[in-house]
Scaffold this motif. Structure first.
Motif, mmCIF file in Angstrom:
data_model
loop_
_atom_site.group_PDB
_atom_site.id
_atom_site.type_symbol
_atom_site.label_atom_id
_atom_site.label_comp_id
_atom_site.label_asym_id
_atom_site.label_seq_id
_atom_site.Cartn_x
_atom_site.Cartn_y
_atom_site.Cartn_z
ATOM 1 N N ALA A 111 0.831 -1.212 0.000
ATOM 2 C CA ALA A 111 0.000 0.000 0.000
ATOM 3 C C ALA A 111 0.860 1.254 0.000
ATOM 4 N N LEU A 112 1.978 1.229 0.768
ATOM 5 C CA LEU A 112 2.880 2.375 0.799
ATOM 6 C C LEU A 112 3.520 2.602 -0.560
ATOM 7 N N LYS A 113 3.935 1.500 -1.210
ATOM 8 C CA LYS A 113 4.541 1.635 -2.542
ATOM 9 C C LYS A 113 3.542 2.190 -3.548
ATOM 10 N N GLU A 114 2.304 1.696 -3.463
ATOM 11 C CA GLU A 114 1.290 2.207 -4.376
ATOM 12 C C GLU A 114 1.035 3.697 -4.136
ATOM 13 N N LYS A 118 1.670 6.564 -6.780
ATOM 14 C CA LYS A 118 0.585 7.463 -7.149
ATOM 15 C C LYS A 118 0.997 8.921 -6.963
ATOM 16 N N ALA A 119 1.692 9.216 -5.845
ATOM 17 C CA ALA A 119 2.153 10.588 -5.599
ATOM 18 C C ALA A 119 3.169 11.017 -6.648
ATOM 19 N N LYS A 121 3.428 9.864 -9.698
ATOM 20 C CA LYS A 121 2.715 10.056 -10.958
ATOM 21 C C LYS A 121 1.954 11.377 -10.960
ATOM 22 N N LYS A 122 1.323 11.702 -9.812
ATOM 23 C CA LYS A 122 0.599 12.964 -9.709
ATOM 24 C C LYS A 122 1.546 14.149 -9.876
ATOM 25 N N LYS A 123 2.718 14.055 -9.233
ATOM 26 C CA LYS A 123 3.692 15.136 -9.352
ATOM 27 C C LYS A 123 4.183 15.271 -10.782
ATOM 28 N N ALA A 124 4.425 14.125 -11.431
ATOM 29 C CA ALA A 124 4.874 14.169 -12.830
ATOM 30 C C ALA A 124 3.799 14.781 -13.725
ATOM 31 N N ASN A 125 2.535 14.411 -13.458
ATOM 32 C CA ASN A 125 1.438 14.983 -14.258
ATOM 33 C C ASN A 125 1.320 16.481 -14.036
ATOM 34 N N GLU A 126 1.470 16.914 -12.769
ATOM 35 C CA GLU A 126 1.407 18.359 -12.482
ATOM 36 C C GLU A 126 2.553 19.095 -13.169
ATOM 37 N N LYS A 127 3.751 18.485 -13.132
ATOM 38 C CA LYS A 127 4.887 19.114 -13.785
ATOM 39 C C LYS A 127 4.670 19.206 -15.290
ATOM 40 N N TYR A 128 4.136 18.113 -15.856
ATOM 41 C CA TYR A 128 3.874 18.125 -17.297
ATOM 42 C C TYR A 128 2.820 19.183 -17.651
#
Length: 405
Positions: A111-114, A118-119, A121-128
């Motif tokens: 669960a921690l890895k997921e 997820k965090a 991926k969210k940061k990468a999406n925000e940066k993009y």
């Protein structure tokens, strides 16, 4: 105490295990499933199903489907073989407890890895998304600049054509005036005496001077010229009307804001009209942790004198405390603009401005920008160990060697 579910069914093949667990009267939305390589658990209060598998399965390939009042587990065996029993037989409670504890720990790790994935991926999406927005804005700015350049060239070409037309008209007018003058001179000359055809000589007495009749002087007069009133010195044909109107609107808004500020300042006492007194008041309010009141004091001082970098620097500190991070960045940047040229006397203030702006960037998770400000502060004062330590922490966060905080 939960009620154990024992009326489950199971089948198997060489590589697969299929387990059907009835949900009884429990609702599917309240079912909690825990699956591991050697352990299964289904919690549907007040019912509980728990199985300590007799052999290991591949949890990453296994699946559970909820529907029609039951749960169907599809498990992949790690080793192809027929099991004699689904669950372990005659095993001590301590061993079962260890298996259960290991399964829970593994589930927490997954669960921690997921969550971390997820965090990230969210940061990468925000940066993009941010990079995309910046690119779109840059393209729009370039497009506007290209439109301006085209308009400027068009206006310049129109001006050159107008100048050429004026030159041709002037040359044509001068030529007409010369032609009219020549005609007048020709018509105004009287007939000269003819030569004596018999002797071939001219009589000296018959010679008379040439008389030229000049036109009367022109009557004096005035021409009334009306010019279109304009704020800008350039001609209307050379200007871009929308940009001028926008500039005039901004000027009117600025004058209105200035008049409002002046009306507010009329009710102040003599002490309150002193920026230094307001600065000291803001410092005392900041020390007493009344950050909003301190911001108001600095705001009034800046209205009276917006050239003091210390006012913007202190207000940035208040905004940091109030979590107004973007305003803290703006005030720190304004302070750095006023702290020019960089000299030894203002080095301490420049270090504070860089640190406060870098802190705001880091709070916004813009660690690269924050590290740039901390490095700038270290260039001014390389012996500040606290700033060096903070810069190293930020660098580790960017490199992913420590969790961000």
């Amino acid at each position: 105490m939960p009620l154990l579910i024992k009326d489950y069914t199971w089948t198997q093949t060489e590589s697969m295990i299929y387990i059907t667990v009835p949900l009884k009267e429990a609702r599917a939305g309240k079912v909690d499933i825990l699956s591991a390589d050697e352990y299964l658990k289904v919690s549907a209060p007040p019912f509980l199903f728990e199985a300590f598998l007799s052999a290991a399965v591949d949890d990453s390939k296994s699946a559970a489907k909820i529907g029609d009042g039951e749960i169907v587990f599809t498990l992949h065996k790690r080793e192809g073989a027929i099991w004699e029993h689904l669950v372990l037989q005659n095993v001590e409670k301590e061993n079962l407890q260890n298996i259960r504890q290991n399964a829970i720990l593994k589930a927490q790790e997954n669960a921690l890895k997921e969550a971390e994935a997820k965090a990230a991926k969210k940061k990468a999406n925000e940066k993009y998304a941010l990079e995309t927005i910046m690119k779109i804005e840059e393209d729009q700015r370039k497009k506007i600049e290209e439109i301006k350049e085209v308009e400027r060239r068009r206006a310049a070409e129109e001006l050159e054509r107008w100048k050429e037309k004026q030159r041709i008209e002037a040359e044509h007018k001068i030529a007409q005036q010369k032609l009219e003058a020549e005609k007048r001179n020709t018509n105004g000359v009287k007939d000269l005496p003819k030569s004596d055809t018999q002797t071939g000589t001219k009589s000296a007495q018959s010679k008379k001077p040439l008389v030229v009749s000049l036109p009367p002087p022109r009557s004096a007069g005035t021409i009334q010229i009306n010019f279109t009133p304009r704020v800008f010195p350039t001609a209307l044909r050379e200007s871009l009307v929308p940009e001028e109107e926008e500039w005039l609107k901004k000027q009117a808004d600025a004058r209105k804001a200035l008049n409002n500020d002046l009306s507010e300042l009329k009710d102040l006492t003599e002490e309150e009209k002193n920026p230094e007194w307001l600065k000291e008041k803001g410092n005392k309010l900041f020390a007493s942790q009344n950050y909003l009141a301190a911001v108001n004091a600095y705001n009034l001082a800046i209205k009276l004198n917006n050239k003091l970098p210390s006012l913007f620097l202190n207000r940035a500190a208040c905004h940091l405390k109030l979590r107004n991070l973007h305003k803290a960045i703006e005030d720190s940047s304004r302070a750095l603009e006023l702290l020019t040229p960089p000299v030894p006397d203002n080095s301490e203030s420049r270090v504070k401005a860089h640190i406060r702006r870098g802190t705001a960037f880091c709070e916004l998770e813009l660690y690269v920008e924050g590290l740039q400000d901390y490095d700038a502060a270290l260039k001014i004062n390389p012996h500040n160990k606290a700033v060096a330590a903070d810069a190293e922490k930020i660098r580790q966060v960017i490199q992913g060697t420590v969790p961000s905080s």
